[in-house]
Design an enzyme around this catalytic site. Structure first.
Site, PDB file in Angstrom:
ATOM      1  N   ASP A   1       9.107  13.545 -34.407  1.00  0.00           N
ATOM      2  CA  ASP A   1       9.118  14.327 -35.638  1.00  0.00           C
ATOM      3  C   ASP A   1       7.804  15.093 -35.814  1.00  0.00           C
ATOM      4  O   ASP A   1       6.824  14.847 -35.104  1.00  0.00           O
ATOM      5  CB  ASP A   1       9.310  13.402 -36.843  1.00  0.00           C
ATOM      6  CG  ASP A   1      10.733  12.862 -36.901  1.00  0.00           C
ATOM      7  OD1 ASP A   1      11.652  13.586 -36.492  1.00  0.00           O
ATOM      8  OD2 ASP A   1      10.902  11.713 -37.357  1.00  0.00           O
TER       9      ASP A   1
ATOM     10  N   TYR B   1       6.497   2.887 -28.269  1.00  0.00           N
ATOM     11  CA  TYR B   1       5.748   3.573 -29.315  1.00  0.00           C
ATOM     12  C   TYR B   1       4.564   2.697 -29.712  1.00  0.00           C
ATOM     13  O   TYR B   1       4.663   1.465 -29.704  1.00  0.00           O
ATOM     14  CB  TYR B   1       6.626   3.808 -30.550  1.00  0.00           C
ATOM     15  CG  TYR B   1       7.678   4.867 -30.361  1.00  0.00           C
ATOM     16  CD1 TYR B   1       7.411   6.198 -30.677  1.00  0.00           C
ATOM     17  CD2 TYR B   1       8.941   4.552 -29.870  1.00  0.00           C
ATOM     18  CE1 TYR B   1       8.371   7.181 -30.503  1.00  0.00           C
ATOM     19  CE2 TYR B   1       9.910   5.530 -29.688  1.00  0.00           C
ATOM     20  CZ  TYR B   1       9.614   6.843 -30.011  1.00  0.00           C
ATOM     21  OH  TYR B   1      10.559   7.814 -29.834  1.00  0.00           O
TER      22      TYR B   1
END
Lengths: 260, 260
Positions: free
Chosen positions: B52, B110
């Protein structure tokens, strides 16, 4: 008037250096503006050391006098609230009236970060000297112990700033390599103008094969600026920490030592 | 047409996300523009995962086909030369025609970085979630082992993007604290939209005392987005690494693992 010491971190790229200059952004300038906003009158701020344009600080120390007493914890927050995001106050302490950030410093520590690989992650670029071609760091490792102790560092000083006495003592020198990331530490009783950047630039010349190790060692017994290597760029250099006795800080070691 | 895989790092703040969007800067957009400049014709670039706006990458993987063969080392340099300083190509390899950066990924990792202290060094601010008030991380440490394995993470997904099957498997979850610096690692077979950011935001709620640990554990058996905590800000999140078998890279572990 009560005197305070503050530990200050800043991003070098945002400033033309630590020292206040007319019409150019300086760390001293924004600190004095913040203190004036808090106290209602001009406040002079003295730093432990000057840093050049583009040089970062993680543990610069300043002292200043305020017209009325402040709780140090509240003063830290109030100063931080008046500063741009490129400057942070890490801690504040009240100190004796005789404390001087510069003259009382027993030692200063600088760190220099270098990235030696063709590719460099973009997040690190503003904080390292990025050298793309492969270098031989074992040569540098062998030279480092010779740097410790008292030497004539005149060759590692910007010519126009060279003082009469260019002898300084390095208490600690190290170079740690983790993959392409190379970290230099220099702790000393004093540093000449650009000394760390010229030392690193010259060591890079040795690692590149452009200077013989013997030539480097000879420079520690005195020499000319022109005999040393280039000046490493400012963005790899951090003014890391200043030592005082007794320490002005409440905690024995400042928090950022735990996260290095 | 030969197919290539590239490992890509980027600064999230410079982009409206990974995916190409009309009139907005995207990582895919600058990669495809660089590849078109090199090859003379439009090149489609497929990423292992979307990130994002504001989310960083240290090890995003993309694949693409080029009209003519390139030496991977030269291709890396040529791509890097056509990219802005906020994007870097870490490595390039030629891969089989069947390789797909997204569908062949065995796992994705992540990392999320959080700074928990009143003061934050300015150099780190673009790369962490800065939480000023003190939090109780021991609660979070106790919860983390429960996150491992297969769960219904539907409560940790942006509502509009929630898929029919919201079960995912987390292979590795950890939270390491060094002073004020907190590092989360999440490695899984797949992630829902905003999953890591909602997980971290909810864990921060637990650490703040705003959510009972039992309530958090119940959410792992399914729940609504509204029952979970806030979405942590994007600048703390890094898309760190993607696992493939066999690995497309020549070296067994990519260099940036050695410098974490």
């Amino acid at each position: 008037m009560p005197r305070y010491a503050a530990e200050v971190a800043y991003v070098g790229a945002s400033f033309a250096g630590f020292q206040a200059q007319p019409n150019r952004p300086s760390v001293q300038g924004v600190l004095e503006a913040a203190l004036e906003a808090l106290s209602g009158s001009p406040v002079r701020c003295h730093g432990a050391g000057r840093t050049d344009a583009g040089v970062h600080a993680r543990g610069q120390v300043v002292h200043f006098d305020l017209p009325r007493p402040w709780d140090p914890f509240r003063l830290r927050g109030a100063m931080a609230a008046h500063l741009p995001p490129s400057v942070e106050i890490l801690q504040v302490a009240q100190v004796p009236d005789s404390f001087h950030a510069r003259f009382d410093a027993l030692w200063r520590e600088y760190r220099f970060f270098l990235w030696n690989q063709a590719a460099c992650v973009p997040h690190l670029r503003p904080f390292v000297w990025w050298v793309k071609s492969p270098l031989d760091w074992t040569l540098v490792q062998h030279l480092l112990p010779s740097l410790r102790g008292r030497h004539d560092f005149g060759a590692f000083c910007r010519s126009v700033d060279r003082p009469e006495d260019s002898w300084r003592t390095l208490l600690h020198v190290s170079c740690r390599r983790r993959g392409p990331f190379i970290r230099f530490r220099f702790r000393g009783d004093g540093f000449l103008t650009n000394m760390v950047r010229i030392l690193v630039g010259t060591l890079e010349g040795v690692a590149r094969g452009g200077m013989e190790p013997e030539a480097f060692l000879n420079l520690l017994e005195g020499g000319c600026r022109s005999e040393a290597g280039r000046t490493a760029p400012p963005q790899g250099l951090f003014f890391w920490r200043v030592g005082y006795a007794p320490s002005p800080w409440a905690t024995p070691s400042s928090f950022h030592d735990r996260v290095q």
